[in-house]
Structure formats: C-alpha cells, structure tokens
Scaffold this active site. Structure first.
Site, mmCIF file in Angstrom:
data_model
loop_
_atom_site.group_PDB
_atom_site.id
_atom_site.type_symbol
_atom_site.label_atom_id
_atom_site.label_comp_id
_atom_site.label_asym_id
_atom_site.label_seq_id
_atom_site.Cartn_x
_atom_site.Cartn_y
_atom_site.Cartn_z
ATOM 1 N N ASP A 40 1.149 -1.391 -0.347
ATOM 2 C CA ASP A 40 -0.329 0.270 -0.149
ATOM 3 C C ASP A 40 0.617 1.171 0.159
ATOM 4 O O ASP A 40 1.892 1.218 0.373
ATOM 5 C CB ASP A 40 -0.919 0.250 1.473
ATOM 6 C CG ASP A 40 -1.877 1.484 1.410
ATOM 7 O OD1 ASP A 40 -2.224 1.524 0.109
ATOM 8 O OD2 ASP A 40 -2.294 2.081 2.082
ATOM 9 N N ASP A 98 -0.060 5.712 0.691
ATOM 10 C CA ASP A 98 -0.028 6.743 2.060
ATOM 11 C C ASP A 98 -0.127 5.331 3.593
ATOM 12 O O ASP A 98 -1.102 4.859 3.516
ATOM 13 C CB ASP A 98 -1.582 7.308 1.938
ATOM 14 C CG ASP A 98 -1.385 7.404 0.964
ATOM 15 O OD1 ASP A 98 -0.514 7.810 0.113
ATOM 16 O OD2 ASP A 98 -2.500 8.738 0.241
ATOM 17 N N ASP A 140 -1.642 -0.570 5.586
ATOM 18 C CA ASP A 140 -1.960 -0.346 7.249
ATOM 19 C C ASP A 140 -2.721 0.292 8.046
ATOM 20 O O ASP A 140 -3.317 0.701 9.011
ATOM 21 C CB ASP A 140 -1.308 1.110 7.795
ATOM 22 C CG ASP A 140 -1.938 2.090 5.942
ATOM 23 O OD1 ASP A 140 -2.022 2.142 5.777
ATOM 24 O OD2 ASP A 140 -1.979 3.325 6.759
#
Length: 185
Positions: free
Chosen positions: A11, A13, A132
C-alpha cells in the site's frame, strides 16, 4: 535452500509515505516515512519484485488529478532509484467509495491486475500484501496473499480491530524488509 521469493505488494499512504486524513494532495505533501525508501531498495536488491496497490479516491473527490498523482509517484521513484531500488508496477484506484468499482480495496481488482501482468495466480504462488489498514489486509487475503500489517499510518489503530484471519505485524516497512530478506535468503 530458501523458499522461492514472494511478490511484494505495498500500500502507499501510511506504508511508504506519511498519510493524512486530509489526503496527500500534492507532490510537496508526499513525504516518505523514515526508512521506507531504503527498505524498498533493499527488497529490490535482494531479488524481490515490488509492486504498489493504492486507493487514491482524492482524484474522484477532486482534491488532485492524475497528473499530480503521477508527479507524486515520480518523486517516489526518483528517491527509490537514487537508492538503487525499483518497483515493477503501480496500480491505483481513482474511484470514490460509492463508485462500485472492482479495484478499490478491500476489493482485489488492483491485485488481480498485478497477477495478470505477471501471468500468476497468487492463490497458487506466494505473494505478500503489506498495508496499514484492514482493507489492505482484506484485499490481499481475498487473492491469496499473506497479509502483513505495519504499525505506521493507520496501522496502530488497525491492529486492535476485530480481524478474523491471521496476519503478521511489523513496526514499519523497514522492519518488514529486514525480516523478509532474512527469511528468503
């Protein structure tokens, strides 16, 4: 003999760069997390293929356009190349949460696009999805990837959610890279 190296899907960001609830809207706001670029370079140098799969609904919301997103990605790639690393591909979903697309995580369309590019099926060949958020883990799991949570970005909050499947946890992308390189060398 070490097991075959899995494909690594990251991922963006909150994993590679700082995240913002107000969205990362410009190349100036795109700031790498400490150690993330070196971690990606280390994975590349160790022979891993690294891809990125990132929801970018800021495009649908009108916060930035595809040209600005390309500038953010070029900044990331320039920093990565300076460290001797590379990514094999970047998949992004420009849609909003109500657009009913197949690519926005937790759906697995971006991961499926990576599978098609490689001619692989991650339910049959090893891959790891590093994120995250719960939706990152869910998208990876849906396609047979081993889900990995990093505690940067939204990761600290995500770890306490009720998640009914196994996932590994690392403090950040650098810790993941060190452990993964060691495991597969």
């Amino acid at each position: 003999m070490a097991p075959s190296k899995p494909i690594i899907i990251l991922d963006r960001d909150g994993v590679i760069n700082q995240d913002s609830d107000a969205y990362v809207k410009s190349v100036d706001e795109w700031i790498p997390l400490p150690g993330s670029i070196k971690a990606m370079a280390a994975l590349t140098k160790a022979g891993f293929q690294v891809f990125i799969a990132t929801n970018q609904s800021g495009i649908a919301r009108g916060y930035y356009d595809a040209a600005e997103l390309d500038k953010m990605h070029q900044k990331m790639l320039d920093l990565l190349h300076a460290e001797g690393g590379e990514v094999q591909g970047i998949e992004y979903c420009p849609h909003g949460p109500d657009d009913a697309c197949q690519c926005r995580k937790p759906k697995s369309g971006m991961i499926e696009a990576i599978e098609q590019q490689l001619g692989m099926d991650f339910t049959q060949q090893p891959a790891i999805m590093v994120g995250d958020s719960l939706r990152d883990l869910e998208a990876g799991k849906a396609r047979g990837c081993a889900p990995v949570l990093v505690l940067t970005g939204k990761g600290r909050a995500t770890q306490y959610k009720d998640i009914d499947f196994y996932f590994d946890i690392y403090t950040d992308l650098a810790a993941f890279a060190i452990a993964t390189i060691h495991k597969y060398q």
